[in-house]
Write an enzyme that holds these catalytic residues in place. Structure first.
Site, short mmCIF file in Angstrom:
data_model
loop_
_atom_site.label_atom_id
_atom_site.label_comp_id
_atom_site.label_asym_id
_atom_site.label_seq_id
_atom_site.Cartn_x
_atom_site.Cartn_y
_atom_site.Cartn_z
N CYS A 113 5.90 -40.44 82.03
CA CYS A 113 5.59 -40.67 80.60
C CYS A 113 5.99 -39.49 79.72
O CYS A 113 6.13 -39.63 78.51
CB CYS A 113 4.11 -40.97 80.42
SG CYS A 113 3.57 -42.33 81.45
N HIS A 253 1.82 -39.90 73.32
CA HIS A 253 2.17 -40.93 74.30
C HIS A 253 1.09 -42.01 74.24
O HIS A 253 -0.09 -41.72 74.12
CB HIS A 253 2.26 -40.32 75.70
CG HIS A 253 2.34 -41.35 76.77
ND1 HIS A 253 3.26 -42.37 76.73
CD2 HIS A 253 1.61 -41.54 77.91
CE1 HIS A 253 3.09 -43.14 77.79
NE2 HIS A 253 2.10 -42.66 78.53
N ASN A 283 1.46 -49.38 77.48
CA ASN A 283 2.02 -48.09 77.89
C ASN A 283 3.45 -48.33 78.36
O ASN A 283 3.67 -48.92 79.42
CB ASN A 283 1.14 -47.51 79.01
CG ASN A 283 1.67 -46.19 79.55
OD1 ASN A 283 2.79 -45.78 79.24
ND2 ASN A 283 0.86 -45.53 80.35
N1 COA Z 1 -10.50 -55.73 83.97
C1 COA Z 1 -11.82 -55.67 84.23
N2 COA Z 1 -12.39 -54.70 84.97
C2 COA Z 1 -11.58 -53.75 85.44
C3 COA Z 1 -10.18 -53.75 85.22
C4 COA Z 1 -9.66 -54.81 84.46
N3 COA Z 1 -8.34 -54.89 84.16
N4 COA Z 1 -9.64 -52.68 85.82
C5 COA Z 1 -10.64 -52.00 86.40
N5 COA Z 1 -11.81 -52.66 86.19
C6 COA Z 1 -13.15 -52.28 86.64
C7 COA Z 1 -13.16 -51.37 87.84
O1 COA Z 1 -13.05 -52.12 89.02
C8 COA Z 1 -14.49 -50.67 87.70
O2 COA Z 1 -15.48 -51.53 88.18
P1 COA Z 1 -16.75 -50.95 88.96
O3 COA Z 1 -17.45 -50.05 87.97
O4 COA Z 1 -17.49 -52.16 89.33
O5 COA Z 1 -16.17 -50.19 90.13
C9 COA Z 1 -14.66 -50.55 86.19
O6 COA Z 1 -13.77 -51.52 85.59
C10 COA Z 1 -14.35 -49.19 85.65
O7 COA Z 1 -13.09 -48.76 86.14
P2 COA Z 1 -12.47 -47.36 85.78
O8 COA Z 1 -11.15 -47.23 86.46
O9 COA Z 1 -13.48 -46.29 86.00
O10 COA Z 1 -12.26 -47.55 84.20
P3 COA Z 1 -11.81 -46.52 83.14
O11 COA Z 1 -12.77 -46.47 82.05
O12 COA Z 1 -11.37 -45.22 83.75
O13 COA Z 1 -10.50 -47.23 82.54
C11 COA Z 1 -8.11 -47.01 82.68
C12 COA Z 1 -9.38 -47.49 83.36
C13 COA Z 1 -6.94 -47.19 83.64
C14 COA Z 1 -7.90 -47.83 81.43
C15 COA Z 1 -8.22 -45.51 82.28
O14 COA Z 1 -8.74 -44.80 83.37
C16 COA Z 1 -6.93 -44.87 81.87
O15 COA Z 1 -6.38 -45.19 80.84
N6 COA Z 1 -6.47 -43.87 82.64
C17 COA Z 1 -5.41 -42.95 82.28
C18 COA Z 1 -4.09 -43.57 82.18
C19 COA Z 1 -3.09 -42.51 81.90
O16 COA Z 1 -3.21 -41.73 80.99
N7 COA Z 1 -2.06 -42.42 82.74
C20 COA Z 1 -1.12 -41.36 82.61
C21 COA Z 1 0.00 -41.72 81.75
S1 COA Z 1 0.79 -43.16 82.31
#
Ligand code: COA
Length: 326
Positions: A113, A253, A283
């Site tokens: 990214c 980003h 993204n």
């Molecule tokens: N729909 C519904 N629930 C979902 C889901 C979806 N698409 N994806 C994950 N979940 C669930 C998980 O299973 C988890 O459930 P649990 O609590 O029962 O285990 C819960 O939602 C929380 O998951 P978590 O991964 O902790 O969520 P989060 O708040 O961290 O959000 C992202 C997930 C990916 C949106 C976030 O972590 C993110 O944006 N990360 C950084 C991305 C990034 O910057 N990447 C680098 C550049 S590419």
């Protein structure tokens, strides 16, 4: 003092729109979850026949038109991508061929990214050293072809697109003021695509294990991203003796609205000085910043003399910033 300045931008997004409601029918997710956790509402998906160089070509054509240049005027083509057409040749060489930019040297950058800012940084060095005069920097990605559409934790996040910028030397008091690029390979496991390279060459087994799809430890990546980006932007401004209030625009980003808001808060920057378009594109990795920059330029959100800050974070891990006086 010789600097490089961006003389034109262009962007392209495939026509097909995939909305959160469509994803609800594909995996166990909801529009509410995706909107609250990421800010994304829809993303563009390339058609089967399109590859990264096709998207790069459309964005580059638009940038060349904006600059009133012909492809033969370009000395160097840099394409930032992790979803190139094929491992060999580079997507930049394929783009060179499509454009007919015969005089240009061409190579790819893989910094996920952060790739577009890495590309700007390399182009800026070539221009300031006097090596090249006109450089095309492109971020182009088709993440949809490397996404596991059965994995709800990643498939809701990504989209396809491309953005391009053309750089030229200038003696004026404007252009790229500074770029910073960083990496921490010790955290490579947070975001990777393990199959298809020399570590895990394609086999029935790698396909069965779905190693040809992108993997991300989202929550851990999120935490590192927020902390790292805060330090990056504070350092960038400090090193250039600028106060956050002097920034006209932040172009981050587009990975997650909560990460963008945290960065803006750290700078005390109102959200109307931050470009957000991830609700429409998701993204798009290396393409997100040049697409956002092109939209900002075309909608009059960047004006001559404005300070704008680009910042990104991604797989590698990598992170990078570029401070520009427009
Ligand atoms: N729909 C519904 N629930 C979902 C889901 C979806 N698409 N994806 C994950 N979940 C669930 C998980 O299973 C988890 O459930 P649990 O609590 O029962 O285990 C819960 O939602 C929380 O998951 P978590 O991964 O902790 O969520 P989060 O708040 O961290 O959000 C992202 C997930 C990916 C949106 C976030 O972590 C993110 O944006 N990360 C950084 C991305 C990034 O910057 N990447 C680098 C550049 S590419």
């Amino acid at each position: 003092m010789l600097r490089s300045k961006i003389i034109a931008t262009g962007s392209y997004a495939p026509e097909r729109i995939l909305r959160n409601q469509d994803l609800e029918k594909m995996v166990d997710t909801s529009d509410e979850w995706i909107t609250e956790r990421t800010g994304i509402k829809e993303r563009r998906i390339a058609d089967e026949k399109q590859a990264a160089s096709d998207l790069a070509y459309e964005a580059s054509k638009a940038a060349l038109k904006g600059a009133n240049l012909k492809s033969k005027d370009i000395d160097l083509i840099i394409v930032a991508t992790v979803t190139g057409d094929m491992p060999v040749p580079s997507t930049a060489c394929l783009l060179q061929d499509k454009l007919g930019a015969r005089k240009a040297a061409a190579f790819d950058i893989n910094a996920a990214c952060s790739g577009f800012i890495y590309g700007l940084s390399v182009a800026d060095s070539f221009i300031r050293s006097g090596t090249y005069k006109r450089i095309l920097v492109v971020g182009a990605e088709i993440l949809s072809k490397f996404t596991d559409w059965e994995d709800r934790s990643t498939c809701v996040l990504f989209g396809d697109g491309a953005g391009a910028a053309i750089l030229e030397p200038t003696e004026e008091d404007r252009g790229i003021i500074s770029t910073k690029i960083h990496s921490d390979g010790s955290l490579w496991e947070l975001l990777n695509l393990p199959g298809g390279g020399s570590r895990n060459p394609v086999s029935k087994d790698t396909i069965k294990k779905r190693l040809h799809y992108l993997k991300m430890k989202g929550n851990e990546t999120f935490k590192v991203a927020v902390r790292t980006l805060e330090n990056l932007i504070v350092d960038t401004l400090k090193e250039n003796k600028l106060k956050p209030s002097q920034l006209s625009l932040l172009i981050p980003h587009q990975a997650n609205l909560r990460i963008i808001q945290a960065t803006a808060n750290r700078l005390d920057l109102p959200m109307d000085r931050v470009i957000v378009n991830l609700d429409r594109y998701g993204n798009t990795s290396a393409a997100s910043i040049p697409i956002a920059l092109d939209e900002a330029a075309k909608t009059g959100r960047v004006r001559d003399g404005n300070y704008i800050l680009l910042e990104a974070f991604g797989g590698g891990l990598t992170w990078a910033s570029a401070l520009i006086k427009w």
